[in-house]
Design a protein around this motif. Structure first.
Motif, short mmCIF file in Angstrom:
data_model
loop_
_atom_site.label_atom_id
_atom_site.label_comp_id
_atom_site.label_asym_id
_atom_site.label_seq_id
_atom_site.Cartn_x
_atom_site.Cartn_y
_atom_site.Cartn_z
N UNK A 177 34.51 4.26 -5.03
CA UNK A 177 35.68 3.47 -5.87
C UNK A 177 36.98 4.04 -5.60
N UNK A 178 37.21 5.27 -5.13
CA UNK A 178 38.52 5.70 -4.87
C UNK A 178 38.95 4.93 -3.57
N UNK A 179 38.13 4.92 -2.53
CA UNK A 179 38.85 4.26 -1.29
C UNK A 179 38.92 2.62 -1.53
N UNK A 180 38.16 1.99 -2.50
CA UNK A 180 38.19 0.85 -2.75
C UNK A 180 39.56 0.67 -3.33
N UNK A 181 39.91 1.41 -4.41
CA UNK A 181 41.13 1.25 -5.22
C UNK A 181 42.23 1.53 -4.32
N UNK A 182 42.13 2.30 -3.38
CA UNK A 182 43.50 2.49 -2.65
C UNK A 182 43.61 1.52 -1.68
N UNK A 183 42.49 0.88 -1.14
CA UNK A 183 42.51 -0.39 -0.44
C UNK A 183 43.29 -1.43 -1.21
N UNK A 184 42.74 -1.63 -2.38
CA UNK A 184 43.31 -2.59 -3.31
C UNK A 184 44.81 -2.50 -3.46
N UNK A 185 45.35 -1.13 -3.84
CA UNK A 185 46.41 -0.90 -4.04
C UNK A 185 47.22 -1.31 -2.75
N UNK A 186 46.99 -0.99 -1.56
CA UNK A 186 47.77 -1.25 -0.35
C UNK A 186 47.70 -2.65 -0.05
N UNK A 187 46.74 -3.48 -0.37
CA UNK A 187 46.35 -4.94 -0.01
C UNK A 187 46.97 -6.05 -0.94
N UNK A 188 46.83 -5.78 -2.09
CA UNK A 188 47.07 -6.86 -3.16
C UNK A 188 48.42 -7.24 -3.07
N UNK A 189 49.59 -6.49 -2.69
CA UNK A 189 51.08 -7.19 -2.57
C UNK A 189 50.95 -8.20 -1.75
N UNK A 190 50.18 -8.09 -0.45
CA UNK A 190 50.33 -9.00 0.62
C UNK A 190 49.52 -10.16 0.02
N UNK A 191 48.61 -10.26 -0.69
CA UNK A 191 47.81 -11.29 -1.25
C UNK A 191 48.86 -12.03 -2.29
N UNK A 192 49.67 -11.25 -3.10
CA UNK A 192 50.48 -11.93 -4.14
C UNK A 192 51.75 -12.59 -3.17
#
Length: 309
Positions: free
Chosen positions: A178-193
Motif C-alpha cells: 500500500x505504501x508504494x501504491x500511495x506514493x505512485x498515486x501521489x506522483x501521478x494524480x496531478x497528471x490525471x487532474x
C-alpha cells in the motif's frame, strides 16, 4: 493535368526515370524528414529489444554475455518461480489500484480547480510539483514519512487515536504494498487532474447550461454531457498512465527494493534483481519480455476503442 499526363507517360515508357524523379521529389524529402525518428527507434528501441530477445533464449550472464541458445528454458523457469508469480500479481494490483485512485482523486481535483477562487493560478502551478520533481527526491521524502521511528504519518494517526502503536509501513508485506501504491498515486494524480482539467475547459459552456435548463443534475451532466466530449482526452491520458504504472521501476525499488521478503516485487524490480544483481541476464530478460504481451494487448485495445470514439 498536362504535367500529370506527362509524368505518367514517362513512368510507363521509362520506369527508371520515373523512380529517379520520385526520389528527387517530395517523397525523398519525406524520407529525409522521417529518417531521424526511424534511426532513433532502431538504435534506442529496436536494437535493445533484439538483444533482450536473444538473452531470453540463451544462457547469458554478466560473466559470460556471449551465450548459447537454450530455447524456452528461461521462460519455463520463470513461470515455475513463485516470486515471479507474486510479482505478476503485484504488477496488476499496483497498476489497477493506482489508476483507480488516480482517476478518482484527479477527477475531484479537476472539478475543484474549475471553481473561481483567489490564488487559483498558483495552486494549478503547485499541483504539478509531485509529477515534475525527481522521483529520487520524492522517494526520500516518503521514506522519511514512512519511517517507523520518525514517521509523521504514524504521529498524526496516533494523536488522532486511529492507531495505538507505530506501524511498520515498509516492514510489513501488506502495508509495504500500500505504501508504494500511495506514493505512485501521489506522483501521478496531478497528471490525471491536469488532463481532465484540459478536457473540462474545452467543453462548451452553452452545452452545460442547456443541460442545466433541461433539469440535469451534476452527476447526469457529468455522465451524459461532459464524459462523451472529453472521453478521447481521458483515454489518451489513461493509456499513458497505465503504461507508465505497468512498467514502473523507481517507486517500488526506491521504497522497498521488492521487500520485505520479496512481497512487493513488480516486473521491473524483479527483472533488475535477477538480471543485474544476480547476474542472470537470460532470466532477467525473460521476466522483462513477459510484460510485452500484456502491454501490447492493453495498448491495442485502448487505441481501437479510441479510434471508435
Amino acid at each position: 493535368m498536362a504535367e500529370l499526363a506527362q509524368r505518367r507517360s514517362v513512368g510507363l515508357s521509362n520506369p527508371g526515370a520515373w523512380i529517379g524523379h520520385v526520389l528527387d521529389g517530395e517523397r525523398l524529402f519525406g524520407y529525409v524528414l522521417v529518417a531521424p525518428a526511424i534511426i532513433y527507434i532502431v538504435l534506442l528501441v529496436g536494437y535493445p529489444f533484439a538483444i533482450a530477445l536473444w538473452f531470453t533464449v540463451s544462457n547469458a550472464t554478466t560473466a559470460h554475455p556471449i551465450a548459447e541458445f537454450t530455447g524456452l528454458t528461461n521462460l519455463l523457469a520463470v513461470m515455475d518461480d513463485d516470486i515471479f508469480r507474486r510479482a505478476l500479481a503485484n504488477t496488476f494490483i499496483f497498476t489497477l489500484t493506482s489508476q483507480a485512485l488516480q482517476m478518482i482523486l484527479g477527477t475531484a481535483l479537476a472539478f475543484l480547480l474549475l471553481k473561481q477562487f483567489r490564488g487559483r493560478r498558483i495552486v494549478r502551478g503547485l499541483l504539478m510539483i509531485p509529477f515534475t520533481i525527481p522521483i529520487a527526491i520524492g522517494a526520500m521524502a516518503w521514506t522519511w514519512m514512512l519511517n517507523p521511528t520518525y514517521s509523521v504519518i504514524n504521529w498524526m494517526l496516533m494523536h488522532a487515536h486511529i492507531i495505538d502503536y507505530p506501524w511498520q509501513w515498509l516492514g510489513e508485506p501488506g502495508l509495504a504494498m500500500w505504501s508504494v501504491i500511495i506514493m505512485n498515486v501521489w506522483r501521478g494524480f496531478p497528471f490525471s487532474a491536469v488532463i481532465l482539467l484540459a478536457g473540462l475547459t474545452a467543453v462548451p459552456q452553452e452545452v452545460i447550461e442547456a443541460a442545466k435548463i433541461d433539469g440535469a443534475g451534476p452527476l447526469r451532466r457529468f455522465h451524459y454531457v461532459i464524459v462523451p466530449i472529453v472521453r478521447p482526452i481521458l483515454l489518451v491520458g489513461l493509456l499513458y498512465s497505465v503504461v507508465f504504472s505497468f512498467t514502473d521501476f523507481s517507486a517500488v525499488w526506491l521504497l522497498t527494493q521488492g521487500g520485505p521478503y520479496n512481497t512487493t516485487h513488480v516486473f521491473g524490480t524483479y527483472a533488475y534483481n535477477i538480471g543485474i544483481n544476480a547476474g542472470d541476464l537470460g532470466m532477467g530478460a525473460a521476466i522483462t519480455l513477459f510484460i510485452f504481451p500484456f502491454l501490447a494487448l492493453i495498448v491495442i485495445f485502448m487505441l481501437r476503442f479510441l479510434r471508435r470514439e
